[in-house]
Scaffold this active site. Structure first.
Site, PDB file in Angstrom:
ATOM      1  N   CYS A   1       0.810  -1.219   0.000  1.00  0.00           N
ATOM      2  CA  CYS A   1       0.000   0.000   0.000  1.00  0.00           C
ATOM      3  C   CYS A   1       0.845   1.271   0.000  1.00  0.00           C
ATOM      4  O   CYS A   1       1.948   1.299   0.560  1.00  0.00           O
ATOM      5  CB  CYS A   1      -0.950  -0.004   1.180  1.00  0.00           C
TER       6      CYS A   1
ATOM      7  N   SER B   1      -3.308  -0.578  12.341  1.00  0.00           N
ATOM      8  CA  SER B   1      -2.632  -0.501  11.053  1.00  0.00           C
ATOM      9  C   SER B   1      -1.617   0.625  11.117  1.00  0.00           C
ATOM     10  O   SER B   1      -1.821   1.627  11.815  1.00  0.00           O
ATOM     11  CB  SER B   1      -3.649  -0.233   9.944  1.00  0.00           C
TER      12      SER B   1
END
Length: 556
Positions: free
Chosen positions: A192, A471
């Site tokens: 990502c 996260s």
């Protein structure tokens, strides 16, 4: 060479015949046998390009005088697993990855390993395997993805879609805008585009010296990614020839370098979970959380990347990436540490060639840091006797001291629903418990809860504390990894709605404003809950996993 234990003539001709059935020649079998542990699949964006990367690794291995043998490794996607039962399996997959690589390397007596992976638990699992096996090994990441369309004053990424859901629920964007973002947030494969756990752990692999210089952050779609793969194939053969095994690279000096780089860049809180596990596998008897705490106080944050700023991973790479960070940290880095190039950190930095000019909007000099202390902080207090982790590098300084009243949830789903339904207001400390390694089981990320708070405009007026984790892309005011966890009878288990909690980042304190006598009384009345899962791998994981403060490693 280890492989000659099973390929020597004449007593191992049966094994040679097995290889020859697949087309290997006598010449192939006379060379070092280099395993390629490839986590390629077509589920995880960060691994989608690894089949091509592997072909270039093989070219390098043959050029370096070795023979490549390839095998598969599982890789689960944190993004796809968010917000449902699948997240229970993400952290536990780390142990499976390490175990699988150990089995393949030992069963076939491989001489060296090239480890292909990019994402959150895969790279830590591979580093754990390398340290455990102590044979020559190199990590080759697949590289970050590029950023998408401009959204919320930055290039979009996967998390932009989650933040947009909170915005849509609050009436800030339309349904049409929301669904359009789904198509344009992620323009191509790669780990990502933000500095989450995936890119943090790839960066720390480079800081450890287990990845070639520049290998962590070169984007997935750049041709340079393939050149690095080929160079890594050549390098592993040199490591085998020189007998430079993983523990000669993964040691106290390189662990300090990895922690320094994590602090200097504002890396993911999950690093405080994975580095203790890697140290354990390397046989290092160290209090890694204490190292995080002490090094954070003396390591300025000199890089700011999304979620701490608008700059994505491509911008971080172009600004100089990990080589620039380590160079700018100067004497804070152990420059005599050995790396997978066969040279020291100092030698690597002296010969490294930057492809793009400096960008001090992303990476600053040591004399002009973004923050005087590191991007992560370890908190202690009566709510976290064994420690907890927060990320001041991604927190607005206005919430470095936060006091509010607890709203308690015994799982992630009920907290998510309350936030989206508008039941959480300013001044609230959202408490999510029974989500630790044993209690979860699997220590899920409280990703959605933080994104929904952000999307509803509550990021600077609420906080979230949990024995789960976060996260690397989360921001706002949050504290995770609270140890002991609630399922083990930690104080988090006895917090009640309305209790006051203070988070003090500068003092490194996490305080439940309840008297010691009342805490003891509540704990005496607490009863251990029944395990949530009683069959399969998660049941086994729940029994074997240790505290988050110890890296959630298996304790037999």
């Amino acid at each position: 060479m280890r492989s000659k234990e099973v390929l020597k003539k004449p007593e191992f001709s049966m094994q040679r015949a097995a290889y020859k059935s697949m087309g290997y020649s006598d010449d192939d079998l006379s060379r070092p046998i280099i395993g390629i542990a490839n986590s390629w699949n077509t589920i995880v964006p960060g691994h989608f390009n690894l089949r091509l990367v592997s072909e270039f690794v093989k070219r390098g291995i043959y050029r370096g005088g070795g023979t490549a043998v390839e095998f598969g490794v599982i890789a689960a996607c944190d993004g796809v697993a968010q917000g449902h039962d699948g997240m229970h399996y993400i952290l536990p997959s780390r142990e499976l990855i390490a175990n699988d690589i150990e089995v393949m390397a030992q069963a076939h007596r491989l001489d060296g390993l090239v480890l292909l992976g990019s994402c959150d638990k895969i790279v830590p699992g591979m580093l754990m395997a390398a340290a455990r096996l102590d044979i020559p090994a190199i990590i080759v990441p697949g590289g970050p993805m590029l950023g998408g369309i401009e959204f919320d004053e930055r290039k979009a990424d996967l998390t932009s879609v989650s933040e947009a859901l909170g915005m849509m629920s609050a009436g800030k964007i339309s349904e049409e805008e929301y669904y359009n973002l789904e198509d344009v947030a992620c323009p191509g494969c790669g780990s990502c585009a933000f500095f989450g756990t995936a890119n943090t752990m790839c960066s720390l692999a480079e800081a450890f010296g287990m990845t070639l210089p520049g290998g962590a952050l070169t984007p997935a779609t750049y041709a340079e990614r393939l050149r690095i793969a080929q160079e890594s194939g050549i390098a592993i053969c040199e490591l085998v020839k020189k007998n430079i095994s993983a523990r000669k690279i993964i040691n106290k000096a390189s662990l300090e370098n990895a922690i320094r780089v994590c602090m200097a860049t504002g890396g993911s809180t999950n690093a405080a979970l994975h580095l203790p596990a890697i140290a354990y596998e390397a046989g290092l008897s160290l209090d890694v959380l204490e190292m995080f705490d002490s090094l954070s106080r003396t390591t300025p944050q000199i890089a700011k990347v999304n979620p701490a700023s608008k700059w994505d991973m491509e911008a971080f790479y172009m600004a100089g990436g990990i080589p620039r960070v380590m160079e700018n940290l100067g004497d804070l880095i152990n420059r005599d540490a050995l790396t997978c190039t066969g040279r020291t950190v100092a030698e690597n930095l002296a010969s490294y060639r930057y492809h793009y000019p400096e960008d001090k909007r992303v990476i600053r000099d040591l004399s002009d840091p973004f923050n005087a202390t590191g991007g992560l902080a370890i908190l202690h207090g009566n709510l976290a006797p064994d420690g907890a982790v927060c990320k001041p590098g991604a927190m607005d300084p206005s919430v470095w001291h936060f006091k509010g009243k607890a709203m308690v949830f015994d799982d992630e789903e009920s907290a998510d629903k309350a936030i989206l339904d508008g039941k959480v207001g300013p001044g609230t400390v959202v408490v999510i418990r029974y989500e630790g390694p044993k209690g979860g089981p699997g220590m899920r990320e409280m990703y959605n809860a933080m994104k929904y708070l952000y999307g509803r405009g509550l990021a600077l007026s609420t906080a979230l504390v949990t024995d789960g984790r976060f996260s690397g892309t989360n921001n706002g005011c949050f504290v995770g990894h609270i140890s002991p966890e609630a399922a083990e009878g930690g104080p988090l288990a006895i917090v009640k709605d309305g209790d006051e909690i203070t988070i003090d980042v500068e003092k490194r304190e996490l305080t439940l404003h309840v008297s010691d006598e009342e805490i003891k009384r509540r704990l005496a009345q607490w009863k251990r809950p029944e395990p949530k899962v009683k069959t399969g791998y998660l049941a086994l994981y729940s029994k074997l996993a240790s505290s988050a403060s110890k890296g959630a490693i298996f304790k037999f």
